[in-house]
Scaffold this motif. Sequence first.
Motif, PDB file in Angstrom:
ATOM      1  N   LEU A 154       0.828  -1.210   0.000  1.00 44.40           N
ATOM      2  CA  LEU A 154       0.000   0.000   0.000  1.00 44.40           C
ATOM      3  C   LEU A 154       0.863   1.261   0.000  1.00 44.40           C
ATOM      4  CD1 LEU A 154      -2.856  -1.001   2.453  1.00 44.40           C
ATOM      5  CD2 LEU A 154      -2.996  -0.743  -0.001  1.00 44.40           C
ATOM      6  N   PHE A 155       1.989   1.235   0.744  1.00 44.38           N
ATOM      7  CA  PHE A 155       2.872   2.411   0.719  1.00 44.38           C
ATOM      8  C   PHE A 155       3.438   2.609  -0.688  1.00 44.38           C
ATOM      9  CE2 PHE A 155       3.258   2.044   5.445  1.00 44.38           C
ATOM     10  CZ  PHE A 155       2.789   3.309   5.711  1.00 44.38           C
ATOM     11  N   ALA A 156       3.822   1.496  -1.343  1.00 42.37           N
ATOM     12  CA  ALA A 156       4.334   1.613  -2.710  1.00 42.37           C
ATOM     13  C   ALA A 156       3.261   2.202  -3.624  1.00 42.37           C
ATOM     14  CB  ALA A 156       4.799   0.250  -3.226  1.00 42.37           C
ATOM     15  N   VAL A 157       2.001   1.751  -3.436  1.00 42.86           N
ATOM     16  CA  VAL A 157       0.915   2.275  -4.279  1.00 42.86           C
ATOM     17  C   VAL A 157       0.730   3.773  -4.018  1.00 42.86           C
ATOM     18  CG1 VAL A 157      -1.551   2.139  -4.771  1.00 42.86           C
ATOM     19  CG2 VAL A 157      -0.245   0.056  -4.443  1.00 42.86           C
ATOM     20  N   THR A 158       0.866   4.189  -2.751  1.00 46.09           N
ATOM     21  CA  THR A 158       0.761   5.623  -2.436  1.00 46.09           C
ATOM     22  C   THR A 158       1.758   6.420  -3.272  1.00 46.09           C
ATOM     23  OG1 THR A 158       0.261   4.998  -0.169  1.00 46.09           O
ATOM     24  CG2 THR A 158       0.798   7.296  -0.567  1.00 46.09           C
TER      25      THR A 158
END
Lengths: 533, 99
Positions: A154-158
């Motif tokens: 999810l952090f990468a997607v952010t």
Amino acid sequence: MILLAEFESPKVEYATISPLLIVVGAAILGVLVEAFVPRAWRYPVQVGVAALGLLIALADTVRVGLALDTLDAGLLARGSLAVENSMVVDGPTVFLWGTLLVMSLISVLLFAERRLEGGLTSFAGQAAALPGTDAEREASTRGIEHTEVFPLLLFAVTGMLLFPASNDLLLMFVALEVLSLPLYLLCGLARRRRLLSQEAAMKYFLLGAFSSAFFLYGVALIYGFAGSFELADIDAAVSASSGANAYLLGGIGLMAVGLLFKVGAAPFHAWTPDVYQGAPTAVTAFMAACTKIAAFGALMRVFYVAFGGASWDWRPLMWVVAILTMVVGSVIAITQTDVKRMLAYSSIAHAGFVLVGFAGVYAGTGDVVGVTSVSSVLFYLAAYGFSTIGAFAIITLVRDAGGETTALSRWAGLGREAPVLAGTFAFFLLAFAGIPLTSGFIGKWAVFAAAWAGGAWPLVVVAVVMSAVAAFFYVRVIVAMFFSDPVDIKPAVAVPSILTTGVITVTALATVALGVVPGPVLDLAQQAGAFVR
Amino acid sequence: MNTEHYLTLSALLFTIGATGVLVRRNAIVVFMSVELMLNATNLAFVSFSRAHGQLDGQVAAFFVMVVAAAEVVVGLAIIVAIFRSRRSASVDDASLLKY
């Protein structure tokens, strides 16, 4: 001295950037889950948080897309600047957000697959335990797993959502790091073949940090040239400057290195095969689809919006890079004997094809909504993303005692063993090759048409020749699967849970649908219009 | 001293860092060279900021420091993991993936 009364708080358009906030919120929630939820419950809770967060963000992206302000009557540019001009939410941003969220949602399902490893995910049980030790075996017998992979995703997607939406070079650098750092870690977390996985993580990290430093020095030079980080100010400074400026040209070149590294274009492609092969296959699928989408979005925004006025300076550079990328990707892929590595070189070749559309710099005729560089690249990225996730999902299923078998020789005779699976894989390969009635054909047609209209016909000629070369190695895999006998041991195909089956089904259907009825998505890409500056 | 001197120093440091990444074998030293490149960039940001008479570049330097700190955390974790399993942090030894 600044008095408190003089300080104006920044204006943040929460309603416009909410998809981004939802994803980062879900990521932080994931970290809290890791801290407070008992171990037995973490896996279902983490998967739920990640999938639900991405789903809500996707629905919210649709809402934001419908609410975009029309700036120009002819749908040429819609959207607005946000957060004190440091972000921009326009048509291309919303299209990229939608694509990224769909792809990452599919990737979450691949990450969550547990049946293939006997009830555990395909990530290292305990990354700190040394490979081949008792501690590692104990972790797997006690059923310990790293559910941190979901917040990391999810952090990468952010970062990926922020990267093509930044209107400010400093924010773009921060987004680049936010998307890269979790990916470095995810690459090193494979359950099987951990030395390969750790090596992939180290190579990706060192080369990624090296290229970000180049990107950052480019940003510094551009700041020195324009006196601002905002893309519109840089554009104004570029238009106002006469003659060659060393800061501007140096800055363009160095920033191009950083961005082309992320898309995996030659000569900055060396990391791609190693990292794609060594990383856990679910992570490879996620990276191959999503990083490319985000990086091409950012590449187009920087070069079209900020450096559009200097396009005659950077166009020759991009032509050379596009040709080199297509040739390197297609030719070296022929000699590969590992399926994952071959798909990595294939992804380099595809980056070259997208660069053809990008280097065409065709903005359309203005009055008629037709294929432009932006819309063709957007469509290509969506089409390629689906097929590539599907292809890597199939790779996770061909296994032996040591985990996945990616050697091409072990895939011989797969067509007789598992006709449906091999047939689907063959279909994805044909889509990569650009056979009509697949999404790959429409994607290639769109980028070539845009490049041709933009006057980049030599690029299109090279691209067509290289598509033919690339078709050779895709067909070679199909021949191995269907028309040759297994060498010694038959390849085994694992039976996955509904998660991987669902991923393969959805991506195969999307590849067919985008090939047979490309209209809706192609329209959507064209409606996205131009970048707002 | 005018801005040009600082920029020359920054370019020099950046080049030393880039050369270090290319020629050094120990992953930790390679990583230190990357950090040198980032700090060379900070010097460029601050000098340009001074030349333009704005604060933007100085703020950028703070952001870069924070990002570099985050990068150290992730980078050292990866390098330590690979050192523990191989007993070596040499980038030449990590050569299972090739061609």
